[in-house]
Design a protein around this motif. Structure first.
Motif, PDB file in Angstrom:
ATOM      1  N   ILE A   1      -8.645   7.209  -5.182  1.00  0.00           N
ATOM      2  CA  ILE A   1      -8.336   7.941  -4.212  1.00  0.00           C
ATOM      3  C   ILE A   1      -9.020   9.363  -4.082  1.00  0.00           C
TER       4      ILE A   1
ATOM      5  N   HIS B   1       0.687  -1.134   0.000  1.00  0.00           N
ATOM      6  CA  HIS B   1       0.199   0.039  -0.003  1.00  0.00           C
ATOM      7  C   HIS B   1       0.840   1.281  -0.105  1.00  0.00           C
TER       8      HIS B   1
ATOM      9  N   THR C   1       0.460   4.353  -2.789  1.00  0.00           N
ATOM     10  CA  THR C   1       0.460   5.706  -2.451  1.00  0.00           C
ATOM     11  C   THR C   1       1.569   6.676  -2.968  1.00  0.00           C
TER      12      THR C   1
ATOM     13  N   ARG D   1      -4.503   7.127  -8.025  1.00  0.00           N
ATOM     14  CA  ARG D   1      -4.837   8.493  -7.601  1.00  0.00           C
ATOM     15  C   ARG D   1      -6.357   8.785  -8.199  1.00  0.00           C
TER      16      ARG D   1
ATOM     17  N   ASN E   1      -2.939   6.286   4.946  1.00  0.00           N
ATOM     18  CA  ASN E   1      -3.064   6.707   3.706  1.00  0.00           C
ATOM     19  C   ASN E   1      -3.084   8.322   3.879  1.00  0.00           C
TER      20      ASN E   1
END
Length: 469
Positions: free
Chosen positions: A374, A318, A322, A371, A408
């Motif tokens: 998110i 993860h 990110t 992206r 995150n």
């Protein structure tokens, strides 16, 4: 020093933490971690109940080996799913996975038969195809032999508690996720059960913090432990997470994980027409309060991307995803993370690329794909904030975030950016913390939530984010 064991089981993994309490501080120590891998059989998906129970036992063993007095254990899980117990006390099959209900039409069947408003007036929560009500209707429509033999329905945390204690109870916060709980009666909706001709198998509802009992003699002997109390905390994981947060009337909470649960605290359920129109839920909290919230797709998208990409690149994690997303550009238009395309796709990468193409966006690499996911989550948070302000008439001035998703940092910053509000993130293990806090309240170690929140503030670090645009 004394300890309290929280077993927090999510839709993809489980974690066990001992809350060590001494010198007026609480320190969490992880003692066990395990995967929660569903089993696929004949086009159906089930939870691996034996594996989950085995890991509950392993968690208790690990906690008892710490050398401190463990006063109690409490289990929380995701909502809606359940097991059926027959009159002999035996489980009837493995519990079904809620995602199977996305291909079932029982919610539409129920709404057509009874009317959406009629159902909502008796159980004012979010309409989701996987709610316990529709799972039961589906079993009934399919003449399930398991349902015919059932003597008791036990939600997942209650089911695991039953294996430890032999007690058949349903905890309030979980009951409110089922769409079978009537807040006017403070009990199960007899009207809904009777209207849909469902069996009388619901178990007594108790408040969070209720002591279910001590370990069964056979379990205590196997573990070599005596006197360990088993408590029903706020057994729905979001309710436990909210218990860890000191929320004011101008606060919005975000419990970020596989799902993002976003809402505000209220004293009684809201039956505003906009609650139905925007498909919000009234779900229970400690102290018989409610959270008016929306259940949104969260980091499920990123989790599925990681699982898919690890097949060819096993070193991915993860953190790496990110980092990729931090270095790429943002697109003005945002994918709709609530699209049906993301519910159970064969390939999450292809699903995101397809949804982006519909917006005229061509995502160039893995970083841009992550992206886009998110940013879609953060954008939906802002839409939810607007809905909550409109429905409650409140002015939301700050956001509190908890859960594994706050690790995150990009998500936390984007939530602050899109809402234009300061964000306070922490504790990361908010669900386990809330679970432990409710155990302590149930045992009288803490007097009330105010004292509990003071303890949390002293014990954990918090990260603050402010809008950058």
């Amino acid at each position: 020093m004394i300890g309290f064991l929280a077993i927090d089981i999510g839709a993809s993994s489980g974690k066990a933490f001992v809350g060590k309490y001494g010198r007026n501080r609480l320190v969490l120590e992880e003692v066990h971690r395990f995967s929660n891998e569903p089993i696929h059989v004949a086009d159906l998906t089930h939870w691996n109940l034996i594996s989950l129970y085995k890991n509950v036992v392993e968690s208790i063993k690990a906690a008892s080996a710490m050398g401190i007095e463990i006063r109690s254990v409490g289990i929380d899980t995701w909502g809606v799913d359940f097991g059926l117990i027959d009159s002999s006390g035996s489980i009837q099959g493995d519990p079904r996975h809620y995602r199977d209900m996305f291909k079932d039409d029982s919610m539409d069947y129920a709404i057509k038969k009874a009317g959406k408003r009629w159902i909502f007036d008796r159980a004012p929560t979010q309409f989701q195809p996987f709610n316990t009500l529709y799972q039961l209707i589906s079993l009934k429509r399919n003449n399930s032999r398991y349902l015919e033999k059932a003597d008791a329905l036990l939600p997942m945390p209650s089911l695991l508690t039953y294996f430890l204690t032999g007690e058949k109870l349903t905890e309030f916060t979980f009951a409110t996720t089922t769409q079978l709980f009537d807040p006017d009666r403070n009990d199960w909706s007899e009207e809904l059960i009777r209207f849909f001709d469902l069996p009388d198998i619901m178990t007594p509802i108790v408040d969070p913090g209720e002591i279910a009992g001590e370990l069964l003699p056979s379990v205590a002997e196997e573990l070599g432990i005596k006197g360990l109390k088993v408590i029903l905390p706020a057994s729905h994981d979001t309710a436990s997470a909210v218990s860890s947060m000191d929320l004011s009337d101008d606060s919005m909470f975000v419990s970020a994980g596989t799902w993002c649960l976003e809402g505000v605290l209220i004293d009684k359920p809201s039956r505003n027409d906009d609650v139905i129109e925007n498909n919000l839920a009234n779900e229970g909290c400690y102290g018989r309060r409610y959270r008016l919230l929306k259940n949104l797709t969260g980091l499920w998208l990123v989790q599925e991307l990681l699982k898919e990409w690890r097949r060819s690149d096993p070193n991915l994690d993860h953190y790496a995803l990110t980092e990729m997303a931090l270095t790429v550009r943002s697109y003005e238009r945002k994918i709709d993370v609530e699209s049906e395309a993301f519910r159970k796709p064969r390939s999450m990468e292809k699903a995101i690329l397809s949804e982006a193409e519909k917006l005229g966006i061509s995502l160039k690499n893995r970083g841009e794909i992550v992206r886009a996911a998110i940013e879609g989550i953060a954008y939906q948070t802002e839409q939810t904030r607007k809905q909550l302000q409109s429905i409650t008439g409140r002015s939301i001035r700050n956001i509190r975030m908890v859960g594994g998703g706050i690790r995150n940092s990009l998500l936390c910053q984007l939530v602050s950016d899109y809402t234009g509000l300061p964000v306070v993130a922490g504790p990361a293990e908010g669900t386990a913390t809330g679970n432990i806090i409710v155990q302590m309240l149930g045992l009288g170690e803490l007097s009330d939530l105010s004292q509990a929140h003071d303890l949390i503030q002293r014990s954990f670090n918090f990260q603050e984010y402010t809008p950058k645009k």
